[in-house]
Design a protein around this motif. Sequence first.
Motif, PDB file in Angstrom:
ATOM      1  N   GLN A  28      -1.399   9.567 -13.104  1.00 22.24           N
ATOM      2  CA  GLN A  28      -0.054   9.172 -13.534  1.00 22.24           C
ATOM      3  C   GLN A  28       0.794   8.593 -12.407  1.00 22.24           C
ATOM      4  OE1 GLN A  28       1.336  12.825 -15.250  1.00 22.24           O
ATOM      5  NE2 GLN A  28      -0.199  12.752 -16.865  1.00 22.24           N
ATOM      6  N   THR A  29       0.542   9.058 -11.186  1.00 23.91           N
ATOM      7  CA  THR A  29       1.390   8.584 -10.102  1.00 23.91           C
ATOM      8  C   THR A  29       0.911   7.253  -9.545  1.00 23.91           C
ATOM      9  OG1 THR A  29       0.065   9.782  -8.518  1.00 23.91           O
ATOM     10  CG2 THR A  29       2.029  10.877  -9.325  1.00 23.91           C
ATOM     11  N   SER A  30      -0.332   6.878  -9.864  1.00 23.16           N
ATOM     12  CA  SER A  30      -0.960   5.790  -9.131  1.00 23.16           C
ATOM     13  C   SER A  30      -0.305   4.434  -9.385  1.00 23.16           C
ATOM     14  CB  SER A  30      -2.441   5.724  -9.475  1.00 23.16           C
ATOM     15  OG  SER A  30      -3.066   6.904  -9.036  1.00 23.16           O
ATOM     16  N   LEU A  31       0.033   4.151 -10.634  1.00 30.33           N
ATOM     17  CA  LEU A  31       0.601   2.836 -10.945  1.00 30.33           C
ATOM     18  C   LEU A  31       1.860   2.578 -10.125  1.00 30.33           C
ATOM     19  CD1 LEU A  31       0.654   1.930 -14.725  1.00 30.33           C
ATOM     20  CD2 LEU A  31      -0.407   0.774 -12.817  1.00 30.33           C
ATOM     21  N   LEU A  32       2.791   3.519 -10.213  1.00 30.64           N
ATOM     22  CA  LEU A  32       4.044   3.346  -9.483  1.00 30.64           C
ATOM     23  C   LEU A  32       3.791   3.386  -7.984  1.00 30.64           C
ATOM     24  CD1 LEU A  32       6.842   2.814 -10.432  1.00 30.64           C
ATOM     25  CD2 LEU A  32       7.357   5.236 -10.251  1.00 30.64           C
ATOM     26  N   GLY A  33       2.794   4.166  -7.591  1.00 26.35           N
ATOM     27  CA  GLY A  33       2.454   4.230  -6.170  1.00 26.35           C
ATOM     28  C   GLY A  33       2.035   2.873  -5.633  1.00 26.35           C
TER      29      GLY A  33
ATOM     30  N   VAL B 211       2.955  -0.037  -6.801  1.00 22.13           N
ATOM     31  CA  VAL B 211       4.179  -0.844  -6.689  1.00 22.13           C
ATOM     32  C   VAL B 211       4.963  -0.431  -5.446  1.00 22.13           C
ATOM     33  CG1 VAL B 211       6.319  -1.499  -7.842  1.00 22.13           C
ATOM     34  CG2 VAL B 211       4.278  -1.041  -9.194  1.00 22.13           C
ATOM     35  N   ALA B 212       5.003   0.888  -5.189  1.00 23.31           N
ATOM     36  CA  ALA B 212       5.785   1.392  -4.045  1.00 23.31           C
ATOM     37  C   ALA B 212       5.201   0.910  -2.721  1.00 23.31           C
ATOM     38  CB  ALA B 212       5.852   2.921  -4.078  1.00 23.31           C
ATOM     39  N   CYS B 213       3.868   0.754  -2.654  1.00 30.74           N
ATOM     40  CA  CYS B 213       3.264   0.231  -1.414  1.00 30.74           C
ATOM     41  C   CYS B 213       3.836  -1.149  -1.104  1.00 30.74           C
ATOM     42  CB  CYS B 213       1.748   0.120  -1.557  1.00 30.74           C
ATOM     43  SG  CYS B 213       0.913   1.693  -1.399  1.00 30.74           S
ATOM     44  N   GLY B 214       3.872  -2.010  -2.122  1.00 29.97           N
ATOM     45  CA  GLY B 214       4.432  -3.338  -1.908  1.00 29.97           C
ATOM     46  C   GLY B 214       5.903  -3.267  -1.570  1.00 29.97           C
ATOM     47  N   MET B 215       6.604  -2.390  -2.269  1.00 31.37           N
ATOM     48  CA  MET B 215       8.038  -2.256  -2.012  1.00 31.37           C
ATOM     49  C   MET B 215       8.272  -1.808  -0.584  1.00 31.37           C
ATOM     50  SD  MET B 215      10.903  -2.713  -3.535  1.00 31.37           S
ATOM     51  CE  MET B 215      10.877  -2.503  -5.308  1.00 31.37           C
ATOM     52  N   ALA B 216       7.409  -0.906  -0.099  1.00 26.32           N
ATOM     53  CA  ALA B 216       7.570  -0.415   1.275  1.00 26.32           C
ATOM     54  C   ALA B 216       7.457  -1.578   2.262  1.00 26.32           C
ATOM     55  CB  ALA B 216       6.527   0.654   1.578  1.00 26.32           C
ATOM     56  N   VAL B 217       6.468  -2.448   2.063  1.00 24.07           N
ATOM     57  CA  VAL B 217       6.310  -3.586   2.972  1.00 24.07           C
ATOM     58  C   VAL B 217       7.584  -4.436   2.958  1.00 24.07           C
ATOM     59  CG1 VAL B 217       5.007  -5.683   3.441  1.00 24.07           C
ATOM     60  CG2 VAL B 217       3.818  -3.617   2.710  1.00 24.07           C
ATOM     61  N   MET B 218       8.096  -4.709   1.764  1.00 26.32           N
ATOM     62  CA  MET B 218       9.300  -5.535   1.661  1.00 26.32           C
ATOM     63  C   MET B 218      10.502  -4.832   2.298  1.00 26.32           C
ATOM     64  SD  MET B 218       8.813  -7.265  -2.098  1.00 26.32           S
ATOM     65  CE  MET B 218       8.353  -5.826  -3.045  1.00 26.32           C
TER      66      MET B 218
ATOM     67  N   ASN C 279      12.596   2.903  -9.471  1.00 27.77           N
ATOM     68  CA  ASN C 279      11.737   4.037  -9.159  1.00 27.77           C
ATOM     69  C   ASN C 279      10.930   3.805  -7.888  1.00 27.77           C
ATOM     70  OD1 ASN C 279      12.558   5.700 -11.218  1.00 27.77           O
ATOM     71  ND2 ASN C 279      11.061   4.908 -12.680  1.00 27.77           N
ATOM     72  N   ALA C 280      10.438   2.585  -7.718  1.00 31.14           N
ATOM     73  CA  ALA C 280       9.652   2.308  -6.510  1.00 31.14           C
ATOM     74  C   ALA C 280      10.551   2.395  -5.274  1.00 31.14           C
ATOM     75  CB  ALA C 280       9.006   0.929  -6.601  1.00 31.14           C
TER      76      ALA C 280
END
Lengths: 291, 325, 325, 484
Positions: free
Chosen positions: C39-44, C46-53, C238-239
């Motif tokens: 369940q956490t993986s999808l948003l995770g 997205v969050a990886c990309g968000m972290a880079v940005m 959320n991300a």
Amino acid sequence: DVVDADENHTIGLAEASTTIPFLAVMDDAFTARAKEHGMKTVILNGELDNAKQAANIETLIAKQVDLIVVVSSNPTAVIPAIKHANRVGIPVIALNAKLDEGAELVSYVGCSDYQYGQGEAKLLVEALPNGGDVAIVLGPPGDSPTVQRLAGMKSVLASHPGIRIVATPSDGFDNSRNLAVTQDLLSKYPRGTIDAIVAEGPQMYVGAEYARKNGRDDVVFIAGDYSKQVEAAIKSGALYGTVDQSPVLQGQRAADFAWRKLTGKDVPKESLIPLPAITRANVAANPAEWG
Amino acid sequence: MTRLRRLGLWLVLATVTLLLAIASPTFRTVLNAQNVLEQTSLLGIVACGMAVMMISGGFDLSVGAVGASASVVGAIVAAHVGGPLTLVAGLLVGLALGFANGYLIAKVRINAFVATFAMSNIVSGVLFTVTDAQSHVGAPALLTTAATGRVLGVPTLFLVFVAVLAATWFVLTRTKFGHYVYSVGGNAEASHLSGVPVQRVQIFAFATGGVLAGAAGLLLLGQTQVGQPSAAQAWPLNAIAICVVGGVALTGGVGRIEDVFAATLLLGVIANGLNQLNVSPYWQPAITGLVILVAVVLDQYNRRRTPGRRAGNPAEPSRPTALVG
Amino acid sequence: MTRLRRLGLWLVLATVTLLLAIASPTFRTVLNAQNVLEQTSLLGIVACGMAVMMISGGFDLSVGAVGASASVVGAIVAAHVGGPLTLVAGLLVGLALGFANGYLIAKVRINAFVATFAMSNIVSGVLFTVTDAQSHVGAPALLTTAATGRVLGVPTLFLVFVAVLAATWFVLTRTKFGHYVYSVGGNAEASHLSGVPVQRVQIFAFATGGVLAGAAGLLLLGQTQVGQPSAAQAWPLNAIAICVVGGVALTGGVGRIEDVFAATLLLGVIANGLNQLNVSPYWQPAITGLVILVAVVLDQYNRRRTPGRRAGNPAEPSRPTALVG
Amino acid sequence: MLVLDDVSKRFGGTTVLDHVTLRVRAGEVHGLVGQNGAGKSTLVKILSGLYPDHEGRITVDGRVAALSDPRASRAEGIGVIHQEFSLVPQLTVAENLLLGREPGRWGYRQRRTEARARTLLESVEVEIGAPLTARVAELGPAVRQRIEIVKALAADVRVLLLDEPTARLSEAERRSLFAVVRSLADRGVGMIFISHFLDEVREVTDQLTVLRNGRVVASAPTAALSVGQITALMVGDELRETLTAERAAHRADDARPVVLALRGTAADVELRAGEITAVAGLVGSGRTRLCRALSGAAPARLELRGRPTRFAGPRAAVAAGVVHIPEDRRHQGLCLSHSVMRNLALTALSRGLGRWGVVRRRPVRRLARGLVADLRISPADIDAPAGTLSGGNQQKVVLGKALAAAPDVLIVDQPTAGVDVGTKAQIHHLLRERADAGAAVLVVSDDIDELLALSDRFHVLTRGVLSWSGTRVSREELLAHISA
Ligand SMILES: Nc1ncnc2c1ncn2[C@@H]1O[C@H](COP(=O)(O)OP(=O)(O)OP(=O)(O)O)[C@@H](O)[C@H]1O
Ligand SMILES: Nc1ncnc2c1ncn2[C@@H]1O[C@H](COP(=O)(O)OP(=O)(O)OP(=O)(O)O)[C@@H](O)[C@H]1O
Ligand SMILES: [Mg+2]
Ligand SMILES: [Mg+2]
């Protein structure tokens, strides 16, 4: 699992959203009726998010509930999760929102948004016997009820060429935006150039009251769903009428069916609740269930 | 020069308004003008508070939850006690929650995103539990008038908005607190060194934002007659968007309330105009997005051309600037 | 010392997991652990990309619209062409939109909020129009397996997430581009003067974010079998929330992907645990909000106590810091 | 009147001030000297209320002073000229001058602030060199330094702390600051004066305290100490041998190849391989502009090794071996939140540390360790955030970053602002080494003696125009050319 009549059953409700007043009343009715049957309930909030709803069904499977009731905001998205429930032998009932083919359901309890739209359109036809120009205020773009209700309305209006749809703005089921959209429609279509405004949701009472206070009695307003505010607006004459899909009835019936299934009684494959039209004529006799 | 500086946005507003007036005969009616003013006012009031918080270097994701709380509490008080106490109750809710945000941010040093995101969740949770997600009916006549009345043809709601704008403008430009809001947002450390009561300024900035969100919540109650716990969810992002379009930097220290006004009207005119033109609701967000982009680019271009008056860094043609703000 | 530095969040995660495991017998089942990871993986992702940005100094409000686009385009391609081309199409959509964001931000110099907010609106508008707001059904088997399969009991989706995490970690810590992402976010002007290709770094950071949002959109398609234009609207906020809880500063230059992982799991475990404990859905946001607050405060406290190792400004007990980030 | 008793301050595990005792009498100018990182600024910060968690007792006029925050410190009559400026970039000069002490109780009027600022400026007789309505973000560090000074003088202070106020002042401004200091002393204000220019310390101070590693190693009347003695006290025994200041040989040689030249402006200069070229001028004379033009930070017509060139940006310049050290270390030089290592490696990365974009950790660490040792960066911890270093050490990191790229052309704007005498000599040595290795070096500095000690060739800028060039010049001649 051996089904034991004395065992305390737990049924899970994977709800599309728990913060929408209509659904909240349905949830309450469901819980209350389940309790009468001696069953416990677990309600999970899907936040109108497909992935979240699928995840909630998985969570209910992990919780080893005895039966899952699904209210989905998308007819396809939860199918894989329901298939999983099928595989581990947990029966599933769909409530309030019809699902696509593909998964095995014990039953569908609810109404059809398509018929709901048809119900609204019938009210419209009744209010405008000589035809006229109407605007339809849509819900959130792309959501299943928005799409289905509009399709239902169009199916009825197809046989009434006198009624023309001239505009389809969206209020996203939001009170304040309904007011803005109604104001915009009324200024775009001055007195005598529009005959009715139909909304897909109960927010229409806000715009209708605005019109009434500003003397636009030339326009007929029709809402969808029957909240306390809609009830008041029908009584005040601001709204012509609405289609009532009773959340209480749906919640209770889903709980009944769950109990029947778990106690080995047979359950109908589909049970559509009636969608009575509420107008000035019968408003007094039918108090609204939620607000 | 100073006066010309931020004309960019007003020019875009004038152009868009003119184009819409030409394209749509109904857009240019008096009734419609009244509508536009009325429709933009609620969010405009929220944006005023958001601007103060953003200039001070933060922002508030809880204005929606705070507004909804004020409207629900207002409705409950109106139903049981009634009258002016509704106002007091709603504003107090906003004030208390704003203070709580400010305290978390300034004293406990949680960053504004986390603090107000968490606050929004907490407030919503309590609200849903207390109300069982049901709306509460009831608004005193005063609020209804304020939200829906007209004075000489001008919507009262717009007058309230203008009053809030004027007050915010006065506070930001004519009081020490306002001056400190800019200095804290510009450089909190330097302000602290200079003897500016940084924490107090931050707390009061968030309290201001909370009160205005509460006021907007009450006016929403007056407008719709119900206090709905799930209302106003789009306020935070929309208010921030208005402020950013109006040139308020997300990094703090920069922003003028006049431009926030222009941005509020611009977004309101676009939304209304697209409805008047019968643009499909599917296309509306796309067009709004495009106009925002164009407005910001023009505004920026305009500011860059006006010499010696740059906000922020004196950006040379090829010098990179911060991405945010 | 360095290793201890950000243990705070992992400790909170361990504590919360332990408490939930004690409190709920169904929480501690293998099946449920699998669910949490899945369940956490999808948003995770997205969050990886968000972290880079975010580390590069920006953020992206359009990841939801980009994800929805990728899923819809993927579904259409799957229905008409099928197979691996679905993947290519979805990722290309993400890449192109990410590039567009980066271009607007780095070259046209529109701030990240406005650019990605507008982009989100535009993309959604086009998507609604093209699809007439209808969902499209269809996903290639590959995606379905990736999103719902298990390998030796571990959800494939989680494996994909871990792969994305590892790749992001490698890029951020072991490549020149990664170094530049930090330096551009930390001080764009100093980086520019030191010969860092600032604009290119910004553009690529947003392209990375776009691709990962596209990938998440495809996996969403695999999970739900339907490309829905209105899906994924909660992703951006959320991300960003995950990243901020994970210590990525909104002001750029600071953040570690390991901590983003911890934050993803923490939020996932809380959401799942509260469901397992039968906590009323009304209370859940409030409790989530509280846990986030506590986690961030502990994490901060932990970082402050570790001597000489502060991230961000060398903040002294009484010295105010920026509100954001 | 100001007494510090056993004052200590720790950051985590490291003790930065160790039982410091200090007495400043009314009307006394108390010099405070020590190497970079000795703890001078920390002492100032304690007195300005930034570190309420310090140990020890501080009294002002016999009363214990509760220095819990900057406001409290102000209330005690303590005024501060901070080393790292306490200015808000988005506000105007006038607003910054009066920040925290605007006239009026609640209200605020821009015009009143400006009027007050104007009277203030008249009373202290310092020329800021920028209109009162200019935004500080648009001003260079030299102007900011003067704003910082006037700002501190705005208050009615009994104790004034001056943390390296002259680091970015020209000769003439130095003089007028000293005049202000003296008149304050006559009025009974006690002062702590921090500077790395030992000559000027000897000139203006009455009493002198030397700090080493956070400890007071000497406190005596200034007259009793020679510059040599002070230096010896500051650095201890370890490093004394490196301090024999190198005097440039002035080996200008027109036969050397021109590596980089600026063309088509009123300030065309040519930089020759193996030479150190000095550019002198008053504040605002265009020195920084020249540096930016040469290093690709601003568009310009250049000639690189005889070929006409236009750098598209600093990146192109760096790729061609032209590296620039900007004057404003905090805004243009460093990322304060990043480690010393990250900062040091940045320019070298774009000059090819690592392959196919993959950075190998070990060479980067080795490079950083080497630079930290060469430049005596303290603490010698490559993982410490750059923002926690003392001002002089931050300056060394900026320099090290450029040296790491082994440039062919090195353009340094104010290379040793705030650097202590020992390290200054070391930096001069490194620059000379670079030149001897064949690089062309251009140095801009407000410190005339530094230019004289370092350079082979001299240029003077006056209002953006190259007004004098030469290879041999005396201190007096150069000063005359600058102020001509
Ligand atoms: N926030 C901080 N965290 C950790 N260490 C710090 C911090 N601030 C200062 N230090 C350390 O304290 C020591 C003293 O610093 P300080 O700034 O007082 O030196 P200084 O004498 O003013 O030097 P300079 O001449 O370079 O200005 C330095 O080693 C520095 O690294
Ligand atoms: N970006 C800019 N835009 C407009 N004017 C500028 C800009 N940068 C510098 N100037 C002006 O150009 C002139 C030369 O400035 P420059 O910074 O090159 O001088 P400087 O000798 O380096 O002075 P300083 O001692 O302040 O560093 C000054 O009058 C300055 O105000
Ligand atoms: Mg210092
Ligand atoms: Mg200069």
